[in-house]
Motif scaffolding. Structure first.
Motif, PDB file in Angstrom:
ATOM      1  N   TYR A  92      21.827  34.335  -7.591  1.00  0.00           N
ATOM      2  CA  TYR A  92      21.925  35.278  -8.577  1.00  0.00           C
ATOM      3  C   TYR A  92      22.482  34.659 -10.080  1.00  0.00           C
ATOM      4  CZ  TYR A  92      21.344  39.246  -5.338  1.00  0.00           C
ATOM      5  OH  TYR A  92      20.652  40.236  -4.437  1.00  0.00           O
ATOM      6  N   CYS A  93      23.179  33.472  -9.960  1.00  0.00           N
ATOM      7  CA  CYS A  93      23.757  32.784 -11.225  1.00  0.00           C
ATOM      8  C   CYS A  93      22.464  32.053 -11.966  1.00  0.00           C
ATOM      9  CB  CYS A  93      24.615  31.903 -10.975  1.00  0.00           C
ATOM     10  SG  CYS A  93      26.520  32.577 -10.477  1.00  0.00           S
ATOM     11  N   LEU A  94      21.675  31.555 -10.908  1.00  0.00           N
ATOM     12  CA  LEU A  94      20.377  30.881 -11.447  1.00  0.00           C
ATOM     13  C   LEU A  94      19.495  31.823 -12.032  1.00  0.00           C
ATOM     14  CD1 LEU A  94      19.853  28.119  -8.731  1.00  0.00           C
ATOM     15  CD2 LEU A  94      20.881  27.870 -11.219  1.00  0.00           C
ATOM     16  N   TRP A  95      19.293  32.964 -11.427  1.00  0.00           N
ATOM     17  CA  TRP A  95      18.346  34.081 -11.705  1.00  0.00           C
ATOM     18  C   TRP A  95      18.831  34.618 -13.353  1.00  0.00           C
ATOM     19  CZ3 TRP A  95      19.302  39.597 -11.562  1.00  0.00           C
ATOM     20  CH2 TRP A  95      18.377  40.273 -12.102  1.00  0.00           C
ATOM     21  N   ILE A  96      20.178  34.839 -13.348  1.00  0.00           N
ATOM     22  CA  ILE A  96      20.580  35.499 -14.898  1.00  0.00           C
ATOM     23  C   ILE A  96      20.357  34.261 -15.884  1.00  0.00           C
ATOM     24  CG2 ILE A  96      22.735  36.270 -15.601  1.00  0.00           C
ATOM     25  CD1 ILE A  96      23.638  37.417 -13.106  1.00  0.00           C
ATOM     26  N   LEU A  97      20.869  33.040 -15.471  1.00  0.00           N
ATOM     27  CA  LEU A  97      20.671  32.206 -16.421  1.00  0.00           C
ATOM     28  C   LEU A  97      19.052  31.882 -16.827  1.00  0.00           C
ATOM     29  CD1 LEU A  97      23.101  29.552 -14.868  1.00  0.00           C
ATOM     30  CD2 LEU A  97      23.436  30.721 -17.048  1.00  0.00           C
ATOM     31  N   ALA A  98      18.191  31.829 -15.792  1.00  0.00           N
ATOM     32  CA  ALA A  98      16.866  31.712 -16.365  1.00  0.00           C
ATOM     33  C   ALA A  98      16.223  32.928 -17.118  1.00  0.00           C
ATOM     34  CB  ALA A  98      15.993  31.791 -14.929  1.00  0.00           C
ATOM     35  N   GLU A  99      16.694  34.113 -16.904  1.00  0.00           N
ATOM     36  CA  GLU A  99      16.419  35.399 -17.541  1.00  0.00           C
ATOM     37  C   GLU A  99      16.987  35.416 -19.132  1.00  0.00           C
ATOM     38  OE1 GLU A  99      14.354  37.612 -16.713  1.00  0.00           O
ATOM     39  OE2 GLU A  99      14.101  37.774 -14.724  1.00  0.00           O
ATOM     40  N   VAL A 100      18.307  34.720 -19.178  1.00  0.00           N
ATOM     41  CA  VAL A 100      18.808  34.674 -20.384  1.00  0.00           C
ATOM     42  C   VAL A 100      18.120  33.774 -21.242  1.00  0.00           C
ATOM     43  CG1 VAL A 100      20.967  33.780 -21.840  1.00  0.00           C
ATOM     44  CG2 VAL A 100      20.849  35.508 -19.941  1.00  0.00           C
ATOM     45  N   ALA A 101      17.370  32.706 -20.526  1.00  0.00           N
ATOM     46  CA  ALA A 101      16.726  31.604 -21.140  1.00  0.00           C
ATOM     47  C   ALA A 101      15.457  32.187 -21.727  1.00  0.00           C
ATOM     48  CB  ALA A 101      16.347  30.479 -20.300  1.00  0.00           C
ATOM     49  N   VAL A 102      14.836  33.203 -20.944  1.00  0.00           N
ATOM     50  CA  VAL A 102      13.477  33.737 -21.508  1.00  0.00           C
ATOM     51  C   VAL A 102      13.883  34.660 -22.561  1.00  0.00           C
ATOM     52  CG1 VAL A 102      11.911  35.323 -20.729  1.00  0.00           C
ATOM     53  CG2 VAL A 102      12.252  33.693 -19.165  1.00  0.00           C
ATOM     54  N   ILE A 103      14.895  35.058 -22.726  1.00  0.00           N
ATOM     55  CA  ILE A 103      15.162  36.220 -23.833  1.00  0.00           C
ATOM     56  C   ILE A 103      15.557  35.345 -24.883  1.00  0.00           C
ATOM     57  CG2 ILE A 103      17.008  37.823 -24.608  1.00  0.00           C
ATOM     58  CD1 ILE A 103      17.016  38.929 -21.745  1.00  0.00           C
ATOM     59  N   ALA A 104      16.330  34.317 -24.724  1.00  0.00           N
ATOM     60  CA  ALA A 104      16.472  33.309 -25.918  1.00  0.00           C
ATOM     61  C   ALA A 104      15.472  32.613 -26.551  1.00  0.00           C
ATOM     62  CB  ALA A 104      17.567  32.340 -25.295  1.00  0.00           C
ATOM     63  N   ALA A 105      14.419  32.230 -25.872  1.00  0.00           N
ATOM     64  CA  ALA A 105      13.214  31.873 -26.264  1.00  0.00           C
ATOM     65  C   ALA A 105      12.365  33.022 -26.906  1.00  0.00           C
ATOM     66  CB  ALA A 105      12.341  31.186 -24.972  1.00  0.00           C
ATOM     67  N   ASP A 106      12.540  34.008 -26.600  1.00  0.00           N
ATOM     68  CA  ASP A 106      11.803  35.179 -27.375  1.00  0.00           C
ATOM     69  C   ASP A 106      12.223  35.652 -28.771  1.00  0.00           C
ATOM     70  OD1 ASP A 106       9.540  36.837 -26.716  1.00  0.00           O
ATOM     71  OD2 ASP A 106      10.910  38.844 -26.512  1.00  0.00           O
ATOM     72  N   ILE A 107      13.541  35.213 -28.824  1.00  0.00           N
ATOM     73  CA  ILE A 107      14.254  35.659 -30.132  1.00  0.00           C
ATOM     74  C   ILE A 107      13.460  34.855 -31.371  1.00  0.00           C
ATOM     75  CG2 ILE A 107      16.045  35.207 -31.485  1.00  0.00           C
ATOM     76  CD1 ILE A 107      17.888  36.147 -29.193  1.00  0.00           C
ATOM     77  N   PRO A 108      13.370  33.740 -31.267  1.00  0.00           N
ATOM     78  CA  PRO A 108      12.622  32.900 -32.413  1.00  0.00           C
ATOM     79  C   PRO A 108      11.008  33.411 -32.674  1.00  0.00           C
ATOM     80  CG  PRO A 108      13.575  31.289 -31.077  1.00  0.00           C
ATOM     81  CD  PRO A 108      13.796  32.558 -30.222  1.00  0.00           C
ATOM     82  N   GLU A 109      10.444  33.851 -31.370  1.00  0.00           N
ATOM     83  CA  GLU A 109       9.278  34.335 -31.360  1.00  0.00           C
ATOM     84  C   GLU A 109       9.226  35.559 -32.089  1.00  0.00           C
ATOM     85  OE1 GLU A 109       8.553  34.113 -27.156  1.00  0.00           O
ATOM     86  OE2 GLU A 109       8.681  31.905 -27.493  1.00  0.00           O
ATOM     87  N   VAL A 110      10.158  36.530 -31.886  1.00  0.00           N
ATOM     88  CA  VAL A 110      10.026  37.709 -32.739  1.00  0.00           C
ATOM     89  C   VAL A 110      10.354  37.483 -34.040  1.00  0.00           C
ATOM     90  CG1 VAL A 110      11.547  39.833 -32.889  1.00  0.00           C
ATOM     91  CG2 VAL A 110      11.144  39.079 -30.749  1.00  0.00           C
ATOM     92  N   ILE A 111      11.293  36.475 -34.459  1.00  0.00           N
ATOM     93  CA  ILE A 111      11.386  36.506 -35.684  1.00  0.00           C
ATOM     94  C   ILE A 111      10.328  35.668 -36.470  1.00  0.00           C
ATOM     95  CG2 ILE A 111      13.074  35.087 -37.201  1.00  0.00           C
ATOM     96  CD1 ILE A 111      15.417  35.765 -35.589  1.00  0.00           C
ATOM     97  N   GLY A 112       9.665  34.671 -35.868  1.00  0.00           N
ATOM     98  CA  GLY A 112       8.541  34.136 -36.476  1.00  0.00           C
ATOM     99  C   GLY A 112       7.504  34.842 -36.537  1.00  0.00           C
ATOM    100  N   THR A 113       7.229  35.787 -35.735  1.00  0.00           N
ATOM    101  CA  THR A 113       6.127  37.138 -35.940  1.00  0.00           C
ATOM    102  C   THR A 113       6.465  37.727 -37.327  1.00  0.00           C
ATOM    103  OG1 THR A 113       5.511  37.091 -33.439  1.00  0.00           O
ATOM    104  CG2 THR A 113       4.890  38.736 -35.058  1.00  0.00           C
ATOM    105  N   ALA A 114       7.615  38.458 -37.033  1.00  0.00           N
ATOM    106  CA  ALA A 114       8.299  39.019 -38.468  1.00  0.00           C
ATOM    107  C   ALA A 114       7.890  38.418 -39.768  1.00  0.00           C
ATOM    108  CB  ALA A 114       9.520  39.555 -38.295  1.00  0.00           C
ATOM    109  N   PHE A 115       8.257  37.116 -39.813  1.00  0.00           N
ATOM    110  CA  PHE A 115       8.284  36.287 -40.693  1.00  0.00           C
ATOM    111  C   PHE A 115       6.653  36.255 -41.359  1.00  0.00           C
ATOM    112  CE2 PHE A 115      12.365  33.636 -40.422  1.00  0.00           C
ATOM    113  CZ  PHE A 115      13.125  34.822 -41.289  1.00  0.00           C
ATOM    114  N   ALA A 116       5.854  35.838 -40.207  1.00  0.00           N
ATOM    115  CA  ALA A 116       4.255  35.763 -40.578  1.00  0.00           C
ATOM    116  C   ALA A 116       3.820  37.051 -41.051  1.00  0.00           C
ATOM    117  CB  ALA A 116       3.695  35.270 -39.467  1.00  0.00           C
ATOM    118  N   LEU A 117       4.197  38.275 -40.458  1.00  0.00           N
ATOM    119  CA  LEU A 117       3.873  39.671 -41.118  1.00  0.00           C
ATOM    120  C   LEU A 117       4.035  39.915 -42.556  1.00  0.00           C
ATOM    121  CD1 LEU A 117       4.115  41.706 -37.896  1.00  0.00           C
ATOM    122  CD2 LEU A 117       2.135  40.929 -38.490  1.00  0.00           C
TER     123      LEU A 117
END
Length: 504
Positions: A92-117
Motif C-alpha cells: 500500500y505504501c509503494l502504491w501510494i508513492l507510485a500514484e503520487v509520482a504519476v500525479i507529480a509527473a502530470d503537473i509539469p505536463e499540465v503547466i507546459g500545455t497551458a503555456f503552449a496554448l
C-alpha cells in the motif's frame, strides 16, 4: 483486442513488430519538466552539462532494458511482482508513492500545455490549465483502434518535438566543436553547476516509467521458450536504444539552443533577464527576441506535443500501477480525469496567485517529488531482475548487476543529497522564523527516518521463495503437447488482461 503478432521474417519487419513500447516510454525523457531543466542548464552553463545528459540517458537505457526484460521473461509487470513479493502494508505504501509520482509527473505536463496554448492562441494560463485534460482524451480515444495506432500517434508527437527543436537549433547555429566537447568531457564549474547537474540528472529518470515499460512489452505475442524470450529481449533493447537515442538528441538540441542564445554577447538586456531566470514561459519570449517570432511558435508546438504525449503515457502507467498493486481497473478516460483533476488543482491555484513564475516553482517541486520517489521503483526492479527465482536464465549477468546497482546507488545518493540539502536549506534559512523552522523539522525528520527505513527494507529484504522458476515453466512447455495448450491458455488470459487495460 489481440496481442501484437510478431512477424519473424524479414528481420526489419520483425523489428518493426517490436517498435512502440520504447517510444511510449521515451516521452517521459522529453516532458515539459525535462525541457525546463534543459533550458536552465543551457542558459546557465552553455554546453558544459551535455555530458550529464549522455550519462543519464545511458543509465536510463540500462534501467529501462531491465524493466522490459522483467515483463518479457515473467509475463508480469513490476507492480504485479511487488504485490507478490511484499506484505500488504508495504504494498500500500509503494502504491501510494507510485500514484503520487504519476500525479507529480502530470503537473509539469499540465503547466507546459497551458503555456503552449497561451503562446499559440493567447489563452490565459489558468484557462489553459483547465483545458489541458480535455485534449488528452482525444489521444486516448485512439486506443479503441488498437495499441499500435496509439504508439504511432505518440511516435509522431515525439518526432514533432524533435523536428521543432532541431529547426530552431539549425537557425541558432551552436558551435559544433563546443557541443561535442561538452558532450564527452566531464566538467563542473562551481557549486551552481553541480546543483544544476544534479537537477538535470534527477529530472531524467521517472519512477512511473519503470512500471510502464515492464507492462507495455506484454502487449507482444512472444514465444514461451528460452530463445523466444532471449530474442524478444534483444529486439526490445534495440528498439529502446533507438527511442532513447532520439530523446538524447532532442535534449542536446534544447540545451544547445538555450546555451547558444544566452551566450550571445549582443543579447539585449531584456533577453539577459530571461536567461538569468529562464522558465517554460520566458523561453518563448527569449527565442522570439533572439531568433524571431517563428521560433517561439515552433517552441510552443513542441511544448504542446511534449505535454500531450507525456500525459497519455502517464495515464497508462497509473492504470498498470493501480491494477498491479490493488487489482483495481478503471476506464482510461476516467483514470485520466482523476489524475488530471488532482494535478490541475495545485496548478490552477498557483497559476492564478503566482502567475508564470509560481508555475515554474511548482515544476521544480514536482521534480523534487519524482527524485524522492525514484528509489521505490528502482530498488525493487533491480532486486527482481537479479533474481534467478523470478528470471531464471534471463536474470541480469554479474556485470550488468554490478553496473546497475552502482549507477542506481549513485543516482539515489545524488537525489537524496540534493533533496536533503534543499530541505535543510529551507529549514535553516534566515528568511523563516524560528517557530516555522521547528515545526518544519518536527514534520521532516520523521518522514526522512521512515523514508530511509523503507528503502533499507526494500534493499535487504529476504526474497520470497518462488513456486516455479521461469526455466522450469519453459522446460515444461517444451516437454509435452499438453503444456503447449496450457501456454496458449495463459497467453489468452494475458491477452484478455491487456485488453482490459488498453481498451477499458
Amino acid at each position: 483486442m489481440a496481442l501484437v503478432q510478431i512477424q519473424e521474417t524479414p528481420k526489419w519487419k520483425k523489428l518493426l513488430s517490436y517498435v512502440g513500447p520504447g517510444f511510449l516510454v521515451s516521452v517521459a525523457y522529453l516532458d515539459p519538466g525535462n525541457l525546463e531543466t534543459d533550458l536552465q542548464a543551457g542558459a546557465n552553463h552553455k554546453y558544459e552539462l551535455l555530458w550529464i545528459v549522455l550519462v543519464g540517458l545511458t543509465f536510463a537505457l540500462i534501467i529501462q532494458s531491465r524493466s522490459a526484460n522483467l515483463g518479457v521473461a515473467t509475463g508480469k509487470h513490476l507492480a504485479e511482482h511487488c504485490k507478490t513479493e511484499y506484505p500488504n502494508p508495504v504494498n500500500y505504501c509503494l502504491w501510494i508513492l507510485a500514484e503520487v509520482a504519476v500525479i507529480a509527473a502530470d503537473i509539469p505536463e499540465v503547466i507546459g500545455t497551458a503555456f503552449a496554448l497561451n503562446i499559440l492562441f493567447n489563452i490565459p494560463i489558468w484557462c489553459g490549465v483547465l483545458l489541458a485534460g480535455l485534449n488528452t482524451l482525444l489521444l486516448l480515444g485512439l486506443q479503441r483502434y488498437g495499441i499500435r495506432k496509439l504508439e504511432l500517434a505518440i511516435g509522431i508527437l515525439v518526432l514533432v518535438v524533435g523536428g521543432c527543436f532541431f529547426s530552431v537549433m539549425v537557425h541558432a547555429r551552436p558551435n559544433a566543436e563546443e557541443v561535442v566537447i561538452g558532450m564527452f568531457v566531464p566538467k563542473l564549474s562551481g557549486t551552481k553547476a553541480t546543483r544544476d547537474a544534479v537537477a538535470l540528472l534527477g529530472a531524467l529518470i521517472m519512477p512511473h516509467n519503470l512500471f510502464l515499460h515492464s507492462a507495455l512489452v506484454i502487449s507482444r505475442k512472444i514465444p514461451h521458450s528460452y530463445e523466444g524470450i532471449r530474442s524478444a529481449s534483444k529486439y526490445f533493447l534495440i528498439e529502446g536504444g533507438l527511442a532513447l537515442f532520439l530523446a538524447f538528441l532532442i535534449n542536446v538540441a534544447v540545451i544547445s539552443v538555450s546555451g547558444t542564445v544566452c551566450s550571445n554577447p549582443n543579447l539585449s538586456s531584456e533577453s539577459k533577464s530571461h536567461c538569468d531566470n529562464i522558465t517554460l514561459d520566458s523561453a518563448a519570449f527569449l527565442l522570439k527576441n533572439a531568433l524571431g517570432k517563428w521560433s517561439s511558435k515552433l517552441y510552443a508546438i513542441s511544448l504542446l506535443a511534449s505535454g500531450q504525449s507525456s500525459t497519455v503515457t502517464g495515464t497508462y502507467a497509473g492504470q498498470y500501477i493501480m491494477q498491479g498493486f490493488i487489482n483495481m481497473k478503471m476506464k482510461l478516460w476516467l483514470r485520466n480525469l482523476v489524475t488530471r483533476c488532482i494535478a490541475i488543482a495545485p496548478s490552477l491555484v498557483i497559476c492564478i496567485i503566482g502567475g508564470p513564475s509560481g508555475a515554474a516553482r511548482l515544476i521544480i517541486i514536482a521534480s523534487m517529488i519524482l527524485s524522492f520517489e525514484l528509489p521505490f521503483a528502482l530498488v525493487p526492479l533491480l532486486r527482481f531482475t537479479s533474481s534467478k527465482a523470478k528470471m531464471g536464465r534471463h536474470k541480469n549477468s554479474l556485470m550488468v548487476t554490478l553496473v546497475s546497482w552502482l549507477l542506481g546507488f549513485c543516482t539515489i545518493s545524488i537525489n537524496l543529497y540534493f533533496l536533503s540539502t534543499t530541505v535543510m536549506g529551507r529549514i535553516t534559512s534566515n528568511q523563516q522564523s524560528k517557530a516555522a523552522s521547528i515545526v518544519a523539522g518536527v514534520f521532516v525528520f520523521p518522514i526522512m527516518i521512515l523514508y530511509l527505513a523503507l528503502l533499507i527494507y526494500l534493499t535487504l529484504k529476504k526474497e520470497t521463495p518462488a513456486i516455479a522458476s521461469p526455466d522450469v515453466l519453459m522446460s515444461s512447455v517444451r516437454s509435452s503437447e499438453s503444456e503447449f495448450e496450457r501456454s496458449d491458455d495463459t497467453q489468452r488470459a494475458r491477452e484478455v488482461e491487456v485488453d482490459d487495460i488498453i481498451s477499458a
